[in-house]
Design a protein around this motif. Structure first.
Motif, PDB file in Angstrom:
ATOM      1  N   HIS A 170       0.828  -1.206   0.000  1.00  0.00           N
ATOM      2  CA  HIS A 170       0.000   0.000   0.000  1.00  0.00           C
ATOM      3  C   HIS A 170       0.866   1.262   0.000  1.00  0.00           C
ATOM      4  O   HIS A 170       0.468   2.282  -0.572  1.00  0.00           O
ATOM      5  CB  HIS A 170      -0.931  -0.005   1.211  1.00  0.00           C
ATOM      6  N   ALA A 171       2.049   1.190   0.651  1.00  0.00           N
ATOM      7  CA  ALA A 171       2.938   2.351   0.677  1.00  0.00           C
ATOM      8  C   ALA A 171       3.406   2.716  -0.728  1.00  0.00           C
ATOM      9  O   ALA A 171       3.455   3.897  -1.099  1.00  0.00           O
ATOM     10  CB  ALA A 171       4.131   2.076   1.582  1.00  0.00           C
ATOM     11  N   GLU A 172       3.733   1.701  -1.526  1.00  0.00           N
ATOM     12  CA  GLU A 172       4.171   1.979  -2.893  1.00  0.00           C
ATOM     13  C   GLU A 172       2.987   2.324  -3.795  1.00  0.00           C
ATOM     14  O   GLU A 172       3.112   3.136  -4.712  1.00  0.00           O
ATOM     15  CB  GLU A 172       4.939   0.782  -3.435  1.00  0.00           C
ATOM     16  N   LYS A 173       1.834   1.722  -3.511  1.00  0.00           N
ATOM     17  CA  LYS A 173       0.646   2.034  -4.303  1.00  0.00           C
ATOM     18  C   LYS A 173       0.246   3.492  -4.131  1.00  0.00           C
ATOM     19  O   LYS A 173      -0.139   4.171  -5.097  1.00  0.00           O
ATOM     20  CB  LYS A 173      -0.507   1.119  -3.885  1.00  0.00           C
ATOM     21  N   GLU A 174       0.374   4.005  -2.915  1.00  0.00           N
ATOM     22  CA  GLU A 174       0.052   5.401  -2.628  1.00  0.00           C
ATOM     23  C   GLU A 174       1.256   6.322  -2.796  1.00  0.00           C
ATOM     24  O   GLU A 174       1.162   7.512  -2.516  1.00  0.00           O
ATOM     25  CB  GLU A 174      -0.499   5.516  -1.205  1.00  0.00           C
ATOM     26  N   ASN A 175       2.360   5.742  -3.239  1.00  0.00           N
ATOM     27  CA  ASN A 175       3.598   6.508  -3.435  1.00  0.00           C
ATOM     28  C   ASN A 175       4.051   7.191  -2.138  1.00  0.00           C
ATOM     29  O   ASN A 175       4.511   8.329  -2.132  1.00  0.00           O
ATOM     30  CB  ASN A 175       3.445   7.569  -4.537  1.00  0.00           C
ATOM     31  N   PHE A 176       3.907   6.449  -1.022  1.00  0.00           N
ATOM     32  CA  PHE A 176       4.374   6.980   0.257  1.00  0.00           C
ATOM     33  C   PHE A 176       5.872   6.737   0.424  1.00  0.00           C
ATOM     34  O   PHE A 176       6.603   7.606   0.892  1.00  0.00           O
ATOM     35  CB  PHE A 176       3.604   6.330   1.411  1.00  0.00           C
ATOM     36  N   VAL A 177       6.344   5.541   0.051  1.00  0.00           N
ATOM     37  CA  VAL A 177       7.766   5.224   0.118  1.00  0.00           C
ATOM     38  C   VAL A 177       8.078   4.206  -0.964  1.00  0.00           C
ATOM     39  O   VAL A 177       7.238   3.373  -1.326  1.00  0.00           O
ATOM     40  CB  VAL A 177       8.148   4.671   1.514  1.00  0.00           C
ATOM     41  N   THR A 178       9.293   4.290  -1.501  1.00  0.00           N
ATOM     42  CA  THR A 178       9.748   3.349  -2.526  1.00  0.00           C
ATOM     43  C   THR A 178      11.043   2.708  -2.047  1.00  0.00           C
ATOM     44  O   THR A 178      11.975   3.405  -1.656  1.00  0.00           O
ATOM     45  CB  THR A 178       9.994   4.055  -3.864  1.00  0.00           C
ATOM     46  N   VAL A 179      11.062   1.369  -2.062  1.00  0.00           N
ATOM     47  CA  VAL A 179      12.215   0.624  -1.561  1.00  0.00           C
ATOM     48  C   VAL A 179      13.029   0.118  -2.735  1.00  0.00           C
ATOM     49  O   VAL A 179      12.485  -0.436  -3.697  1.00  0.00           O
ATOM     50  CB  VAL A 179      11.754  -0.553  -0.676  1.00  0.00           C
ATOM     51  N   PHE A 180      14.358   0.311  -2.671  1.00  0.00           N
ATOM     52  CA  PHE A 180      15.290  -0.217  -3.663  1.00  0.00           C
ATOM     53  C   PHE A 180      16.208  -1.217  -2.965  1.00  0.00           C
ATOM     54  O   PHE A 180      16.672  -0.956  -1.850  1.00  0.00           O
ATOM     55  CB  PHE A 180      16.138   0.909  -4.261  1.00  0.00           C
ATOM     56  N   PRO A 181      16.568  -2.360  -3.570  1.00  0.00           N
ATOM     57  CA  PRO A 181      16.023  -2.842  -4.831  1.00  0.00           C
ATOM     58  C   PRO A 181      14.722  -3.601  -4.610  1.00  0.00           C
ATOM     59  O   PRO A 181      14.456  -4.088  -3.520  1.00  0.00           O
ATOM     60  CB  PRO A 181      17.113  -3.784  -5.323  1.00  0.00           C
ATOM     61  N   LYS A 182      13.937  -3.726  -5.657  1.00  0.00           N
ATOM     62  CA  LYS A 182      12.724  -4.519  -5.622  1.00  0.00           C
ATOM     63  C   LYS A 182      13.040  -5.963  -6.010  1.00  0.00           C
ATOM     64  O   LYS A 182      14.050  -6.244  -6.659  1.00  0.00           O
ATOM     65  CB  LYS A 182      11.699  -3.952  -6.595  1.00  0.00           C
ATOM     66  N   PRO A 183      12.184  -6.906  -5.593  1.00  0.00           N
ATOM     67  CA  PRO A 183      12.370  -8.281  -6.038  1.00  0.00           C
ATOM     68  C   PRO A 183      12.397  -8.376  -7.563  1.00  0.00           C
ATOM     69  O   PRO A 183      11.799  -7.557  -8.265  1.00  0.00           O
ATOM     70  CB  PRO A 183      11.159  -9.014  -5.452  1.00  0.00           C
ATOM     71  N   GLN A 184      13.096  -9.352  -8.066  1.00  0.00           N
ATOM     72  CA  GLN A 184      13.261  -9.508  -9.501  1.00  0.00           C
ATOM     73  C   GLN A 184      11.899  -9.655 -10.199  1.00  0.00           C
ATOM     74  O   GLN A 184      11.051 -10.419  -9.786  1.00  0.00           O
ATOM     75  CB  GLN A 184      14.120 -10.737  -9.803  1.00  0.00           C
ATOM     76  N   GLY A 185      11.708  -8.863 -11.234  1.00  0.00           N
ATOM     77  CA  GLY A 185      10.475  -8.914 -12.001  1.00  0.00           C
ATOM     78  C   GLY A 185       9.405  -7.961 -11.531  1.00  0.00           C
ATOM     79  O   GLY A 185       8.351  -7.866 -12.139  1.00  0.00           O
ATOM     80  N   VAL A 186       9.664  -7.216 -10.429  1.00  0.00           N
ATOM     81  CA  VAL A 186       8.691  -6.262  -9.916  1.00  0.00           C
ATOM     82  C   VAL A 186       9.143  -4.868 -10.277  1.00  0.00           C
ATOM     83  O   VAL A 186      10.266  -4.468  -9.977  1.00  0.00           O
ATOM     84  CB  VAL A 186       8.545  -6.397  -8.387  1.00  0.00           C
ATOM     85  N   ASN A 187       8.297  -4.106 -10.919  1.00  0.00           N
ATOM     86  CA  ASN A 187       8.642  -2.748 -11.331  1.00  0.00           C
ATOM     87  C   ASN A 187       8.071  -1.735 -10.351  1.00  0.00           C
ATOM     88  O   ASN A 187       7.061  -1.967  -9.700  1.00  0.00           O
ATOM     89  CB  ASN A 187       8.084  -2.468 -12.736  1.00  0.00           C
ATOM     90  N   HIS A 188       8.709  -0.595 -10.290  1.00  0.00           N
ATOM     91  CA  HIS A 188       8.216   0.492  -9.456  1.00  0.00           C
ATOM     92  C   HIS A 188       7.023   1.143 -10.150  1.00  0.00           C
ATOM     93  O   HIS A 188       7.101   1.512 -11.320  1.00  0.00           O
ATOM     94  CB  HIS A 188       9.306   1.531  -9.219  1.00  0.00           C
TER      95      HIS A 188
END
Length: 400
Positions: free
Chosen positions: A29-47
């Motif tokens: 939900h944090a990434e869906k609402e653009n509250f926080v973005t974590v790097f790196p993401k699991p392989q195959g998952v895009n921001h």
């Protein structure tokens, strides 16, 4: 789903633990609402967003983040990880993130020229970093909104090039954290320092320059003093004594004396000072200028006490057991003086609310805890394997 993992000695929450399913849901939900973005993401998952407000870099190269981000309106940048990051030059790119308010970098080899241009920054943490080059013209006063500076465990090729004179002119400062070092470069205060809002300060050396600013430290809650590098240790004791007279809200006091310097009795037991009874956490590292401890002279509401290298002539445990509010006790180093041939410690009575006992004692072979002592004990830690602890039946769960 969210539980308290540990608490501070005064009862406040120190850390929490989170169920893995709730963590995954929160991150989604944090990434869906653009509250926080974590790097790196699991392989195959895009921001889902290229406009990132808060970014957390966990074991990923800073350059990868810079190349990914299109919009430079990021508010928070966290570079975290258990291993050291490669050499990173923040000077060329970080100045483009003009709206950064939080910068937290851990265990990195960095160049930081340009950070003083982030005028909106409120938090700057460089814990564990190695600074390859400190800018000769670093303008602290430009960081006029800075509230927290964390310099713990920071290393630099040339500490003498770091000048903090302008830092003390920032009126918004609340927390300034340094590591305990004998070569502490943070010495002295300018005459026009503004420390009205300062709440947490450590470690610093006690110099005459601090005495002039003591009346301005009315809101100070936590203070750490180190006089190990001073040629005239009496200076720091005068400063500390004056502090306890002028700081009404001081709750934590940590003092580290040099190896050959004793902590005077009037500092260990400043019973007559009006604000001494407000202390809840007391840390004393160094030989105490007394033969034995006296519970009646300690702060009445003390909840955490640490004694390192006290070098006493009498067993401190019978007196410490009389501290009715003590919840955490840490004893380390040499409890007894080198001229006292005692190898045992006994807890006959007391410690009614003690929950944590931490021991790393040298020269003591055994500790005996009598029945009915420490009824609230939850954690018992013994660092020296040669030392034995004789426990009563009700504390048998702590037996090795």
């Amino acid at each position: 789903m969210i539980q308290v993992s540990s608490r501070h000695s005064i009862g406040s929450i120190k850390s929490c633990r989170l169920h893995d399913l709730l963590r995954d849901l929160a991150m989604h939900h944090a990434e869906k609402e653009n509250f926080v973005t974590v790097f790196p993401k699991p392989q195959g998952v895009n921001h889902p967003h290229r406009v990132i407000r808060r970014a957390s870099l966990q074991s990923v190269d800073y350059a990868e983040f810079i190349n990914y981000v299109v919009d430079k309106n990021t508010r928070s940048l966290l570079c975290l990880g258990r291993r050291r990051f490669p050499v990173t030059d923040f000077s060329s790119e970080i100045v483009k993130f003009r709206l950064l308010r939080v910068v937290e970098i851990e265990n990195a080899r960095i160049k930081i020229a340009g950070i003083d241009g982030l005028i909106h920054m409120k938090y700057l943490g460089l814990r564990g970093c190695y600074i390859l080059e400190w800018p000769s013209k670093f303008l602290w006063f430009r960081l006029k909104n800075l509230e927290t500076l964390d310099f713990r465990d920071v290393q630099c090729s040339d500490f003498r090039g770091i000048r903090l004179t302008d830092l003390w002119k920032i009126g918004t400062l609340r927390h300034v954290l340094f590591s305990f070092t004998d070569t502490n470069p943070w010495k002295g205060l300018p005459s026009n320092a503004d420390l009205t809002n300062l709440q947490n300060l450590g470690w610093v050396t006690g110099e005459h320059a601090w005495r002039n600013q003591l009346p301005c430290l009315k809101n100070l809650r936590k203070l750490k003093f180190n006089n190990g590098a001073l040629r005239e240790p009496r200076i720091v004791w005068d400063v500390v004594g004056h502090l306890l007279e002028t700081l009404p809200y001081l709750q934590t006091l940590e003092i580290a004396a040099g190896y050959d310097n004793d902590i005077p009795k009037e500092i260990v037991y400043p019973r007559g000072l009006p604000n001494y009874q407000n202390l809840q956490i007391l840390y004393l590292k160094g030989a105490l200028g007394v033969n034995k401890v006296e519970a009646s002279l300690f702060p009445e509401y003390l909840v955490k006490l640490t004694l390192i290298h006290s070098k006493l002539k009498e067993d401190p445990m019978p007196e410490l057991g009389r501290l009715k509010t003590l919840q955490k006790l840490q004893i380390g180093g040499y409890v007894y003086s080198f001229y006292v041939h005692k190898f045992v410690m006994i807890c006959p009575v007391g410690f009614p609310v003690l929950q944590t006992l931490w021991l790393d004692i040298r020269g003591v072979l055994s500790l005996t805890i009598m029945e009915g002592v420490m009824p609230k004990l939850k954690h018992l830690t013994k660092k020296d394997e040669k030392m034995t602890i004789n426990l009563p039946r009700e504390l048998s769960q702590f037996s090795p």
